[in-house]
Design a protein around this motif. Sequence first.
Motif, PDB file in Angstrom:
ATOM      1  N   VAL A   1      29.983 117.806 -15.986  1.00  0.00           N
ATOM      2  CA  VAL A   1      29.278 117.205 -14.855  1.00  0.00           C
ATOM      3  C   VAL A   1      27.821 117.083 -15.267  1.00  0.00           C
ATOM      4  CG1 VAL A   1      28.619 117.443 -12.437  1.00  0.00           C
ATOM      5  CG2 VAL A   1      30.882 118.206 -13.196  1.00  0.00           C
ATOM      6  N   LEU A   2      27.258 115.872 -15.164  1.00  0.00           N
ATOM      7  CA  LEU A   2      25.908 115.603 -15.669  1.00  0.00           C
ATOM      8  C   LEU A   2      25.060 114.949 -14.586  1.00  0.00           C
ATOM      9  CD1 LEU A   2      28.168 114.201 -17.950  1.00  0.00           C
ATOM     10  CD2 LEU A   2      26.302 115.001 -19.387  1.00  0.00           C
TER      11      LEU A   2
ATOM     12  N   ASP B   1      34.177 128.099 -19.762  1.00  0.00           N
ATOM     13  CA  ASP B   1      35.139 128.634 -18.805  1.00  0.00           C
ATOM     14  C   ASP B   1      34.896 128.132 -17.390  1.00  0.00           C
ATOM     15  OD1 ASP B   1      36.399 130.047 -20.809  1.00  0.00           O
ATOM     16  OD2 ASP B   1      35.226 131.883 -20.474  1.00  0.00           O
ATOM     17  N   ASP B   2      33.628 127.936 -17.032  1.00  0.00           N
ATOM     18  CA  ASP B   2      33.315 127.488 -15.670  1.00  0.00           C
ATOM     19  C   ASP B   2      33.512 125.992 -15.477  1.00  0.00           C
ATOM     20  OD1 ASP B   2      32.790 129.972 -14.744  1.00  0.00           O
ATOM     21  OD2 ASP B   2      30.608 129.823 -14.851  1.00  0.00           O
ATOM     22  N   ALA B   3      33.524 125.242 -16.549  1.00  0.00           N
ATOM     23  CA  ALA B   3      33.629 123.792 -16.453  1.00  0.00           C
ATOM     24  C   ALA B   3      35.087 123.363 -16.299  1.00  0.00           C
ATOM     25  CB  ALA B   3      33.009 123.141 -17.685  1.00  0.00           C
TER      26      ALA B   3
ATOM     27  N   ILE C   1      29.801 118.637  -5.746  1.00  0.00           N
ATOM     28  CA  ILE C   1      31.193 119.060  -5.803  1.00  0.00           C
ATOM     29  C   ILE C   1      31.947 118.123  -6.741  1.00  0.00           C
ATOM     30  CG2 ILE C   1      31.954 117.717  -3.791  1.00  0.00           C
ATOM     31  CD1 ILE C   1      33.758 120.173  -3.084  1.00  0.00           C
ATOM     32  N   SER C   2      32.805 118.697  -7.571  1.00  0.00           N
ATOM     33  CA  SER C   2      33.556 117.904  -8.546  1.00  0.00           C
ATOM     34  C   SER C   2      35.019 118.312  -8.506  1.00  0.00           C
ATOM     35  CB  SER C   2      32.985 118.111  -9.958  1.00  0.00           C
ATOM     36  OG  SER C   2      33.087 119.477 -10.346  1.00  0.00           O
TER      37      SER C   2
ATOM     38  N   LYS D   1      40.880 121.989 -10.404  1.00  0.00           N
ATOM     39  CA  LYS D   1      39.722 122.716  -9.891  1.00  0.00           C
ATOM     40  C   LYS D   1      38.877 121.845  -8.960  1.00  0.00           C
ATOM     41  CE  LYS D   1      39.073 125.837 -13.860  1.00  0.00           C
ATOM     42  NZ  LYS D   1      38.139 126.239 -14.929  1.00  0.00           N
ATOM     43  N   VAL D   2      38.351 122.489  -7.930  1.00  0.00           N
ATOM     44  CA  VAL D   2      37.362 121.889  -7.026  1.00  0.00           C
ATOM     45  C   VAL D   2      36.143 122.795  -7.106  1.00  0.00           C
ATOM     46  CG1 VAL D   2      36.858 121.160  -4.680  1.00  0.00           C
ATOM     47  CG2 VAL D   2      39.205 121.029  -5.536  1.00  0.00           C
TER      48      VAL D   2
END
Length: 497
Positions: A202-203, A222-224, A248-249, A255-256
């Motif tokens: 996410v950029l 791990d968080d991405a 929010i992605s 994953k949300v």
Amino acid sequence: MFTDEDLEPVEFQSCWKKERYTDEVGVQTKDLDVEDAGVQSKNYEDEGTQTDNSRGNYFQLAETDEGRLEKFLKKVEPRLCKILERNLKSVAFDDYVIRTYEDDLAVTCTHTLCHDELKDELQITGVSWNSTGSVLAATYGRFDHEDWCTHKAALCTWSLDRRDINPNKPNVVIDSPSCIMCLEFHPTNPAWVVGGNFSGEVLVWDLNKEDDLLISTSGIGDDAHREPVAKVQWILDPNSKGRSYNIISVGGDGKVLIWTMSKKKPKLKLVEGFVLMTQSLPRNMKVRGVRGDKEIGATCISFNSEDKDTFIVGSESGCIFKCNLHAQGNPAGSHIVSSVPLRSPVTFTFNPHHGPVHSVDYSPFHRNAFLTSGMDQCIRIYNVLQDQPTITVEPGEGYLYSAKWSPVRPTLLAAATEKGNLLLYDLKSDQLVPIHKIEASVDNKPVYTLQFNLTRRNLLATGDGSGYIRVFKLGDDLSSLAPRDVEHLSHVINTTD
């Protein structure tokens, strides 16, 4: 022999010169008679006049009997109120609109934009308008990857207010080492735009900067996301009292994730997360032997316009989930590593599509209405209080990649089709057929994305499979609120067969 001799002189009288005689004579005309006389064309006379001061002759109201008047008003009041109430409920003139121009219903293409270096090679994966409505951004990528992404993609922007706009050359080009799958401009900052790429990042970019436009990223870890990012969206930070936004992605890994921007570090911080799991599937879709904490890939997301904690998520399985930011669902499986605890956000599951859901969109005019589109070639309109769709439309245009409500007309919606068309529907029509079917692509390539302009509400943009963006201008009738539109939408949503 010769001798001198004197002769008498000879004289000749001149004949060319004669003497002239002159004589002086005087002459005098008669004396002129002169007389002075006065003349006047009109005689003037000043006189004064004065109207009579008749103080007694003034306007007077006729004498009335107040008692009789009161008796009359009381007598007609019930009938008059009854007629007024009946007129208030009448629908006789609901569809009567005075149109002064024939093009009120017209839809015209005003711009066809592309990036010459990427068109035909890449597809338009997303479009977004900035908060002023003057800048349009589009992301280049591909949806048909079979392996790792090796494409050189880009995010491009065009300023439609510039006189020297070049439709084949964007004003800003941000190169990317992998396909950018989605984007969205900041709701209030016209220069900030967030995107998600095929690698799971996410950029966030700042278009006002001159050199390095990237100001924050989630990175890879791990968080991405471990799969391509399907959709990104700005949401209000509940701790900022409405002054700042989080991101929010959603991605193919189920994953949300909710991210916040750090003022000191150019890295997004994960603050909260959820995951879609097979335990939320309807009973008839669950497969025996598959564990309940297995992830379901997410494809799209939309938040309720009134309840900011409620959102809808579409999935690769075809399921549509109602979710809540405060839901306390089951925790994610132990095989998922994250710095924040992940849990299920699902509170309700709707009747699914027969294939992946490509788009979901909450109505901006009705808190219980949302629409979906998917690979099963149909548009569905749901009431969040019911699991079955209220309306199902099958246009016969192949896959439907995007569907959106109009931000102005409550009963108007648009859909982008596999056959390269833009369809406009009005739920007030007697039959659910498009009121407009517009060619929105080059060479009939699929239209993958569409977006209404929330500021300049008569504009709509689409992006197709050949790398072209088209901007359409809607007529006044399609970009202004019609009488009783909200009531009609409520009637449609609350009607069940």
